[in-house]
Enzyme design. Structure first.
Site, PDB file in Angstrom:
ATOM      1  CD  GLU A  87      38.705  40.235  35.846  1.00 17.87           C
ATOM      2  OE1 GLU A  87      38.217  40.711  34.935  1.00 17.87           O
ATOM      3  OE2 GLU A  87      38.922  41.126  36.802  1.00 17.87           O
ATOM      4  CD  GLU A 127      40.986  38.182  42.063  1.00 18.63           C
ATOM      5  OE1 GLU A 127      42.039  38.813  41.516  1.00 18.63           O
ATOM      6  OE2 GLU A 127      40.515  37.437  41.124  1.00 18.63           O
TER       7      GLU A 127
HETATM    8  C1  IPT Z   1      42.341  40.105  38.890  1.00 16.86           C
HETATM    9  C2  IPT Z   1      42.368  38.712  38.173  1.00 16.86           C
HETATM   10  O1  IPT Z   1      41.229  38.112  38.686  1.00 16.86           O
HETATM   11  C3  IPT Z   1      43.485  37.836  38.863  1.00 16.86           C
HETATM   12  O2  IPT Z   1      43.285  36.764  38.203  1.00 16.86           O
HETATM   13  C4  IPT Z   1      44.865  38.627  38.955  1.00 16.86           C
HETATM   14  O3  IPT Z   1      45.103  38.720  37.723  1.00 16.86           O
HETATM   15  C5  IPT Z   1      44.721  39.831  39.632  1.00 16.86           C
HETATM   16  O4  IPT Z   1      43.568  40.527  38.937  1.00 16.86           O
HETATM   17  C6  IPT Z   1      46.057  40.536  39.564  1.00 16.86           C
HETATM   18  O5  IPT Z   1      47.051  39.766  40.158  1.00 16.86           O
HETATM   19  S1  IPT Z   1      41.705  41.167  37.656  1.00 16.86           S
HETATM   20  C7  IPT Z   1      41.969  42.798  37.750  1.00 16.86           C
HETATM   21  C8  IPT Z   1      41.439  43.745  36.733  1.00 16.86           C
HETATM   22  C9  IPT Z   1      41.730  43.476  39.287  1.00 16.86           C
END
Ligand code: IPT
Length: 990
Positions: A407, A487
């Site tokens: 990010e 993610e």
């Molecule tokens: C994404 C981040 O990479 C992770 O660290 C965490 O914050 C997650 O979101 C949410 O819990 S970034 C987001 C813009 C999808």
């Protein structure tokens, strides 16, 4: 000032591998003296001198964070920097912790060079030994080494470390986690023999065509070195490459390691070598010639008491839990973990994406103006981090991918990092997600991608990103890259929903190589003496991310949440399926199934009748086998006295012998198949048997008639208020009667993210949380009681016409509820449409003494429409308290799915039985939905002396809209007309 400049550090040694050396090591972990100052200006000037009087100082455990040891406070932010964005400047209020530690050098400490090593200090420090400055360093989750030279003395020595919470480095460390300053990883003194080994880089490749292994170990040493691999009979010079005709490769499935060592006259370094070759072939990442499939998690380092100062025991516990839950990959989100964690990954077998300690997320608030990764002035700081990551971790076979960070948007400097990494280590793939051109990445990747988009990516029909629209070559390259969902399935609170759907899409397209659930563990902290975990905002912070840090598959105390149980089921490496016969599919990439034993059992109405072992032939990875059904399906089996004769076959794959991460018998995979209830054809599978429809009483039963007495009305076991038609007693037990309920205590996923995707907004706008019940008619006929109502919120024109239709026969009291939406649910000129309901069912209360629940249906854990793969059909028993899932922030939880019947009983075994037509969803708790909704912590829930029971036809799916998509259309509970039935009986001898 060093903490505000763009120097990564001063006086430090070149980065090198984390090595297990025979040279003496002195751990300096322990109790240190500590003093916190409000800022650098307030910190004592002469703290480094031996004469300085630290008598009044506190003791602090190192490694540890001072904010978790009574000094200042932790802060949690998701994306925001908790200080003004003015890089590289820091705020004046920059908590500065002085650490002083007197230690005794052992009498036999060699008279040779010595270095001082810090594995991790957050975020910037200066170090003195015996009053002499050794240097400074930044880069919280990375090691720093200093020569101590002649400053180390025999006997007592004084180490002083000044740590600043904020530094220029903080701008690169905006990961979504607690800000936890301090010396949080080990501190050691390391003797460096005159003819010792400084660095080692193992290259161990595997040729999957010939089975040969090629090994070359590069060394930096100050004495003549040899590389020994006794098991392979190798004795090599550093840099000498040798091919061994046959080796056993390393994989996460079979983590075969060879003990090796590098030996000089003065030092031996022990290594564990795994042979494996990482390549990208067409659009797939392969290891040893086979495509990988990630069943992954994102793991932060977190301990509920110690923050990121995690013990080795905790690291092992994490990995054991991952292995036990079929997880095969970990992304070290979003920084290199403690080095011991990676040794454990090599040993236990996990694929690792090792991520550099870089995240500049907070620049989102300047529209990325000033983003360090796009500013060459920051290149030394950034490159320093990548180098320290790769150099430290380069010898782990488990690491197959380097990640440049998380990010941080786009930037030129990321290109420098990628170029350096490719040059230094061509043997691994490279990953960076946020630059949508993917110019610096070997993967196309996104986060929280909705299913339909994932389908498009799988089938290569995704839209062209803006970033490559005008760059056909870059776009062609991007389109040919393998895809990893780095993610997804935001595991915040109750959820995630949809895991099975994601898995189905992943498995459909070879380009999709799996994903990493966000995230492994809730970052709740348990402060001394507290019973509730805290999250952002607990410390009066002005800017904080509230409970957004509670989004893990483990609760903060490392108990698996239902989300992890679901994930385990969904990512099973063996799939057992069938229709007429059984199919067993080996979904692994490398290992056969010879570590597993297959067992079956046949149950009738949830009671085991027969069981046995299945003979399963050898099934190679990627292959499957078909087997006949193990039961003589035609043999009629008597139904249980309290059942309908419903038959199920359960097949389970369990470990045949002990593994380092689980004992023999541990269940890896399972499946259930309905069998015909009676004498169907042998081998035939069937629809599950259905319970009788309570609205259609069996003809032989004696139908009861309603009887009036004063204001009351009796129908079989039910006593009603004659005016309102409300049930007041059920088989003599006081109740406030089942009435329509459409509301649930919103989950984090119902709440969405800051208004985005917030299903609950529509629900509240439609007044579902404040429905009023109006009785329109109570009609008593010969054998029936019919209560017609309209349930609707004030101020709005829509509602539901709800008719309760009661009958009774023999010992049963039956209810059919008919629900018909009425009015403008699809919105008006000023109200928004409400398309689905949180739940549809009835709610009633019963005496709290009925605190044991036995049911036949899905379980043992909670399950919802889009998170129900792990629910298996059998009989289950729980106390009412045992039915609750203790989400750190209370919300809807604990629903059991596909319940055929449930018995709620008191200590003497007496109570009530309720049956579905055929199924219902059950929740029972000692507090109300309203209590759950109000509560901010577990301890806010105080049991009432009533039991609140919800008997639902259905609930809306969970989705993962707390960061990602809401439940998909096939799991929503649409606003529509429904009818459902329930039957109650007295249970026990009362
Ligand atoms: C994404 C981040 O990479 C992770 O660290 C965490 O914050 C997650 O979101 C949410 O819990 S970034 C987001 C813009 C999808």
């Amino acid at each position: 000032m060093y903490y505000e400049d763009l120097e990564p550090g001063t006086g430090r040694r070149e980065p090198r591998a984390w090595l297990h050396s025979s040279a003496p090591v002195l751990s300096l972990n322990g109790e240190w003296r500590f003093k916190l100052s409000a800022g650098p200006a307030e910190a004592p000037a002469d703290v480094m001198t031996p004469e300085f009087a630290d008598d009044g100082w506190d003791e602090l455990t190192v490694p540890g964070h001072w904010v978790l040891q009574g000094h200042d406070r932790p802060r949690y932010t998701n994306t925001a920097f908790p200080f003004p964005i003015d890089p590289p400047r820091t705020p004046a209020a920059n908590p500065t912790g002085d650490h002083r530690h007197w230690f005794e050098l052992p009498a036999d400490w060699p008279d040779a060079r010595t270095i001082l090593r810090f594995e991790g200090v957050d975020s910037c420090f200066k170090v003195w030994l015996n009053g002499v400055e050794l240097g400074t360093s930044k880069g919280s989750r990375l090691p720093s080494e200093f020569e101590v030279g002649a400053h180390l003395r025999p006997g007592r020595n004084l180490l002083v470390v000044r740590v600043h919470q904020w530094s220029s480095g903080s701008y690169l460390e905006d990961q979504d986690m607690w800000w936890l300053p301090g010396i949080f990883r080990d501190v050691t003194l390391r003797s460096r023999p005159a003819d010792g080994i400084e660095d080692v880089f193992v290259h161990a490749d595997f040729d999957h065509v010939t089975g040969a292994g090629t090994i070359k170990v590069d060394c930096v040493s100050t004495g003549p070195a040899r590389v020994l691999v006794p098991e392979l009979g190798l004795d090599l010079a550093p840099g000498e490459s040798v091919t061994v005709p046959a080796v056993e490769p390393w994989s996460a499935e079979i983590p075969r390691l060879y003990d090796a060592s590098v030996v000089t006259p003065g030092e031996t370094v022990s290594l564990r070598i795994g042979f494996r070759t990482v390549t990208i072939v067409d659009d797939q990442l392969t290891v040893n010639g086979r495509p990988l499939f990630f069943r992954g998690v994102n793991r932060h380092e977190h301990d509920q008491y110690r923050g990121r100062a995690v013990s080795e025991e905790t690291m092992r516990q994490d990995l054991v839990l991952m292995k036990q839950h079929n997880v095969n990959a970990v992304r070290t989100a979003h920084y290199p973990p403690h080095p011991a964690f990676l040794d454990l990954c090599d040993e236990l077998g996990l694929w690792v994406i090792d991520e550099c300690d870089i995240e500049t997320h907070g620049f989102i608030y300047t529209d990325w103006v000033g983003n360090p990764v796009d500013d060459p002035a920051w290149a030394p700081m950034l490159l320093d981090r990548m180098r320290r990551t790769v150099e430290r971790d380069k010898n782990h076979p488990s690491i197959v991918i380097w990640s440049l960070g998380n990010e941080s948007h786009r930037g030129r400097v990321l290109g420098d990092l990628a170029a350096w990494t490719r040059e230094r280590d061509p043997g691994r793939a490279l990953f960076y997600e946020r630059d949508r051109s993917y110019a610096f990445s070997d993967f196309y990747s996104l986060m929280y991608t909705p299913l339909d988009e994932l389908e498009r990516i799988g089938s290569r029909t995704e839209e062209v990103p803006e970033e490559t629209a005008d760059h056909p070559e870059l776009e062609a390259r991007r389109r040919a890259l393998p895809f990893v969902l780095c993610e997804y399935a935001h595991a915040m609170g109750n959820g995630p929903g949809g895991l099975a759907d994601y898995q189905r899409v992943f498995e459909k397209y070879p380009r999709l190589q799996g994903g990493f659930v966000w995230e492994w563990i809730d970052h709740g902290l348990l402060l001394p003496g507290a019973t509730d975990h805290v999250y952002g905002g607990a410390f009066g912070e002005k800017v904080h991310g509230a409970n957004f840090c509670l989004d893990g598959l483990l609760f903060p105390d490392r108990t698996p949440s239902p989300g992890l149980i679901e994930y385990k089921k969904v990512i099973e490496p063996v799939r057992i399926s069938g229709a007429g016969s059984l199919t067993i599919e080996n979904l692994r990439s490398f290992a056969p199934l010879d570590d597993l034993e297959f067992v079956w059992s046949e149950e009738v109405d949830g009671v085991e009748m027969r069981s046995g072992r299945l003979e399963v032939p050898a099934i190679e990875p990627g292959a499957s086998a078909e087997l006949p059904l193990p039961v003589e399906a035609a043999v009629p089996v008597e139904p249980a006295a309290d059942g309908a004769g419903e038959r199920w076959l359960t097949v389970r794959a369990v470990l045949a012998k002990d593994e380092p991460w689980a004992a023999a018998g541990h269940e890896v995979a399972w499946a259930q198949f309905p069998l015909p209830a009676h004498s169907a054809q042998p081998g035939e599978l069937a629809e599950p048997a259905r319970a009788a429809d309570p609205a259609q009483p069996a003809t032989a039963a004696v139908r009861r008639q309603p009887e009036r007495s004063g204001d009351g009305l009796r129908l079989g076991g039910g006593e009603f208020d004659a005016r309102t038609g409300q049930l007041t007693r059920l088989f003599g037990l006081p109740t406030d009667g089942p009435r329509l309920d459409l509301w649930r205590a919103p989950t984090d996923n119902d709440n969405g993210q800051g208004g985005r995707n917030a299903t609950v907004t529509a629900w509240r706008a439609a007044g579902l949380d404040r429905l009023e019940h109006r009785v329109d008619q109570v009609e008593v006929t010969d054998h029936e009681l019919t209560v017609r109502t309209r349930v609707a919120p004030d101020g709005l024109g829509h509602g539901v016409r709800t008719t309760y239709h009661w009958t009774a026969n023999d010992d049963a009291l039956s209810l059919t509820v008919a629900v018909v939406p009425d009015g403008p649910w699809n919105g008006s000129a000023i109200t928004q449409p409400c398309e689905n309901w949180p739940r549809l069912g009835v709610r009633m209360s019963l005496p709290s003494s009925l605190d044991t629940v036995r049911w036949f249906g899905g379980g043992p854990g909670e399950a919802y429409a889009d998170s129900r793969a792990a629910a298996r059909v059998t009989r289950h028993t729980r106390t009412v308290d045992g039915l609750q899932t203790p989400y750190v922030v209370p919300q809807e939880n604990g629903s059991r799915i596909d319940v055929r019947w449930a018995e709620l009983t008191d200590a003497d075994g007496n109570g009530i039985r309720v049956e579905g037509a055929p199924y219902f969803q059950l929740t029972a708790r000692r507090w109300t939905t309203e209590d759950l909704e109000q509560a901010k912590h577990r301890s806010d829930l105080t049991p009432h002396d009533r039991l609140y029971v919800n008997l639902d036809l259905a609930q809306n799916g969970l989705g993962s809209a707390s960061c990602g998509p809401a439940a998909t259309a096939d799991h929503t509970l649409d606003v529509a007309a429904y009818t459902f039935g329930l039957t109650w009986r007295q249970f026990g001898g009362r």
